[in-house]
Write a protein that holds these residues in place. Structure first.
Motif, PDB file in Angstrom:
ATOM      1  N   GLU A   1       0.830  -1.204   0.000  1.00 13.75           N
ATOM      2  CA  GLU A   1       0.000   0.000   0.000  1.00 13.75           C
ATOM      3  C   GLU A   1       0.862   1.250   0.000  1.00 13.75           C
ATOM      4  OE1 GLU A   1      -2.241  -0.775   3.561  1.00 13.75           O
ATOM      5  OE2 GLU A   1      -0.790   0.251   4.848  1.00 13.75           O
ATOM      6  N   LEU A   2       0.292   2.283  -0.574  1.00 11.09           N
ATOM      7  CA  LEU A   2       0.962   3.570  -0.598  1.00 11.09           C
ATOM      8  C   LEU A   2       1.031   4.152   0.805  1.00 11.09           C
ATOM      9  CD1 LEU A   2       1.968   6.179  -2.141  1.00 11.09           C
ATOM     10  CD2 LEU A   2      -0.430   6.876  -2.107  1.00 11.09           C
ATOM     11  N   VAL A   3       2.170   4.725   1.151  1.00 16.29           N
ATOM     12  CA  VAL A   3       2.306   5.455   2.408  1.00 16.29           C
ATOM     13  C   VAL A   3       2.338   6.954   2.117  1.00 16.29           C
ATOM     14  CG1 VAL A   3       3.694   5.840   4.459  1.00 16.29           C
ATOM     15  CG2 VAL A   3       3.558   3.545   3.464  1.00 16.29           C
ATOM     16  N   ALA A   4       3.304   7.361   1.312  1.00 16.45           N
ATOM     17  CA  ALA A   4       3.433   8.788   0.989  1.00 16.45           C
ATOM     18  C   ALA A   4       4.305   8.958  -0.241  1.00 16.45           C
ATOM     19  CB  ALA A   4       4.032   9.561   2.166  1.00 16.45           C
ATOM     20  N   ILE A   5       3.972   9.981  -1.018  1.00 21.33           N
ATOM     21  CA  ILE A   5       4.695  10.286  -2.242  1.00 21.33           C
ATOM     22  C   ILE A   5       4.963  11.784  -2.282  1.00 21.33           C
ATOM     23  CG2 ILE A   5       4.469  10.479  -4.768  1.00 21.33           C
ATOM     24  CD1 ILE A   5       5.046   7.685  -4.028  1.00 21.33           C
ATOM     25  N   ILE A   6       6.111  12.157  -2.830  1.00 18.41           N
ATOM     26  CA  ILE A   6       6.404  13.569  -3.084  1.00 18.41           C
ATOM     27  C   ILE A   6       6.820  13.692  -4.549  1.00 18.41           C
ATOM     28  CG2 ILE A   6       8.808  13.364  -2.268  1.00 18.41           C
ATOM     29  CD1 ILE A   6       8.447  16.268  -1.172  1.00 18.41           C
ATOM     30  N   THR A   7       6.250  14.659  -5.246  1.00 16.02           N
ATOM     31  CA  THR A   7       6.567  14.830  -6.656  1.00 16.02           C
ATOM     32  C   THR A   7       7.776  15.752  -6.818  1.00 16.02           C
ATOM     33  OG1 THR A   7       5.258  16.816  -7.052  1.00 16.02           O
ATOM     34  CG2 THR A   7       4.100  14.695  -7.118  1.00 16.02           C
ATOM     35  N   LYS A   8       8.253  15.832  -8.054  1.00 18.21           N
ATOM     36  CA  LYS A   8       9.415  16.683  -8.307  1.00 18.21           C
ATOM     37  C   LYS A   8       9.086  18.153  -8.096  1.00 18.21           C
ATOM     38  CE  LYS A   8       8.739  17.019 -13.320  1.00 18.21           C
ATOM     39  NZ  LYS A   8       9.388  16.786 -14.630  1.00 18.21           N
ATOM     40  N   PHE A   9       7.795  18.473  -8.049  1.00 22.61           N
ATOM     41  CA  PHE A   9       7.383  19.846  -7.798  1.00 22.61           C
ATOM     42  C   PHE A   9       7.190  20.116  -6.304  1.00 22.61           C
ATOM     43  CE2 PHE A   9       7.129  20.576 -12.174  1.00 22.61           C
ATOM     44  CZ  PHE A   9       6.463  19.528 -12.780  1.00 22.61           C
ATOM     45  N   GLY A  10       7.324  19.072  -5.495  1.00 20.18           N
ATOM     46  CA  GLY A  10       7.213  19.240  -4.049  1.00 20.18           C
ATOM     47  C   GLY A  10       5.847  18.958  -3.470  1.00 20.18           C
ATOM     48  N   SER A  11       4.890  18.633  -4.304  1.00 14.88           N
ATOM     49  CA  SER A  11       3.571  18.307  -3.764  1.00 14.88           C
ATOM     50  C   SER A  11       3.588  16.893  -3.196  1.00 14.88           C
ATOM     51  CB  SER A  11       2.495  18.439  -4.834  1.00 14.88           C
ATOM     52  OG  SER A  11       2.753  17.557  -5.903  1.00 14.88           O
ATOM     53  N   THR A  12       2.751  16.657  -2.198  1.00  9.23           N
ATOM     54  CA  THR A  12       2.760  15.370  -1.499  1.00  9.23           C
ATOM     55  C   THR A  12       1.388  14.724  -1.508  1.00  9.23           C
ATOM     56  OG1 THR A  12       2.330  16.401   0.645  1.00  9.23           O
ATOM     57  CG2 THR A  12       4.630  16.113   0.016  1.00  9.23           C
ATOM     58  N   ASN A  13       1.404  13.425  -1.373  1.00  6.42           N
ATOM     59  CA  ASN A  13       0.190  12.630  -1.230  1.00  6.42           C
ATOM     60  C   ASN A  13       0.460  11.646  -0.106  1.00  6.42           C
ATOM     61  OD1 ASN A  13      -2.249  11.348  -1.594  1.00  6.42           O
ATOM     62  ND2 ASN A  13      -1.529  10.071  -3.281  1.00  6.42           N
ATOM     63  N   VAL A  14      -0.331  11.720   0.944  1.00  3.82           N
ATOM     64  CA  VAL A  14      -0.118  10.889   2.131  1.00  3.82           C
ATOM     65  C   VAL A  14      -1.367  10.052   2.378  1.00  3.82           C
ATOM     66  CG1 VAL A  14       0.413  10.911   4.594  1.00  3.82           C
ATOM     67  CG2 VAL A  14       1.405  12.640   3.095  1.00  3.82           C
ATOM     68  N   ALA A  15      -1.166   8.779   2.650  1.00  2.20           N
ATOM     69  CA  ALA A  15      -2.294   7.885   2.909  1.00  2.20           C
ATOM     70  C   ALA A  15      -3.077   8.357   4.122  1.00  2.20           C
ATOM     71  CB  ALA A  15      -1.788   6.464   3.121  1.00  2.20           C
ATOM     72  N   ASP A  16      -4.392   8.183   4.050  1.00  2.00           N
ATOM     73  CA  ASP A  16      -5.248   8.609   5.158  1.00  2.00           C
ATOM     74  C   ASP A  16      -4.882   7.909   6.468  1.00  2.00           C
ATOM     75  OD1 ASP A  16      -8.297   8.892   3.150  1.00  2.00           O
ATOM     76  OD2 ASP A  16      -6.661  10.304   3.513  1.00  2.00           O
ATOM     77  N   SER A  17      -4.439   6.658   6.371  1.00  2.00           N
ATOM     78  CA  SER A  17      -4.135   5.876   7.573  1.00  2.00           C
ATOM     79  C   SER A  17      -2.955   6.435   8.366  1.00  2.00           C
ATOM     80  CB  SER A  17      -3.860   4.421   7.200  1.00  2.00           C
ATOM     81  OG  SER A  17      -2.759   4.340   6.304  1.00  2.00           O
ATOM     82  N   VAL A  18      -2.112   7.245   7.711  1.00  2.00           N
ATOM     83  CA  VAL A  18      -0.938   7.783   8.405  1.00  2.00           C
ATOM     84  C   VAL A  18      -0.920   9.306   8.432  1.00  2.00           C
ATOM     85  CG1 VAL A  18       0.395   5.743   7.748  1.00  2.00           C
ATOM     86  CG2 VAL A  18       0.554   7.825   6.350  1.00  2.00           C
ATOM     87  N   LYS A  19      -1.930   9.914   7.832  1.00  2.00           N
ATOM     88  CA  LYS A  19      -1.978  11.373   7.776  1.00  2.00           C
ATOM     89  C   LYS A  19      -2.000  11.953   9.184  1.00  2.00           C
ATOM     90  CE  LYS A  19      -4.003  12.692   4.155  1.00  2.00           C
ATOM     91  NZ  LYS A  19      -5.023  12.975   3.111  1.00  2.00           N
ATOM     92  N   GLY A  20      -1.180  12.973   9.389  1.00  2.00           N
ATOM     93  CA  GLY A  20      -1.087  13.581  10.710  1.00  2.00           C
ATOM     94  C   GLY A  20      -0.052  12.927  11.604  1.00  2.00           C
TER      95      GLY A  20
END
Length: 116
Positions: A46-65
């Motif tokens: 499962e995805l945990v967290a991703i950061i793009t080359k532009f610096g934007s992030t996507n964090v899984a709800d289960s670990v957000k915060g």
């Protein structure tokens, strides 16, 4: 080609913290996104967290915060995953991930075990 090497991981008590690091080498200028997946025992990756080359992030709800992804610089050479408030359910093998164009690259994985 991109090579990924993870550092960190280990055994921690519930409520504790760990920081994972991933060093990328090779064609790092081609990386469009960098981040972390995990494979819990008996479950699917499962995805945990991703950061793009532009610096934007996507964090899984289960670990957000609780988990924060960051990178050392804009050159996509080092990415971090700061994990706070660890829970038993966070126990998994954590894999560093990178994408270049349509190719995905994976690290060898590092074990994180949270004791309840």
């Amino acid at each position: 080609q991109v090579q990924l090497v993870e550092f960190g991981g280990g055994l921690v008590q519930a409520g504790g913290s760990l920081r994972l690091s991933c060093a990328a080498s090779g064609s790092t200028a081609s990386i469009s996104r960098l981040g972390w997946y995990r494979l819990p025992p008996g479950k699917q990756r499962e995805l945990v967290a991703i950061i793009t080359k532009f610096g934007s992030t996507n964090v899984a709800d289960s670990v957000k915060g609780r988990f924060t992804i960051s990178r050392e610089n804009a050159k996509n050479t080092v990415v971090y995953l700061q994990m706070n408030g660890l829970e038993f359910e966070d126990t998994a093998v954590y894999y560093c991930y990178a994408r270049t164009g349509s190719f995905d690259y994976w690290g060898q994985g590092t074990q994180v075990t949270v004791s309840s």
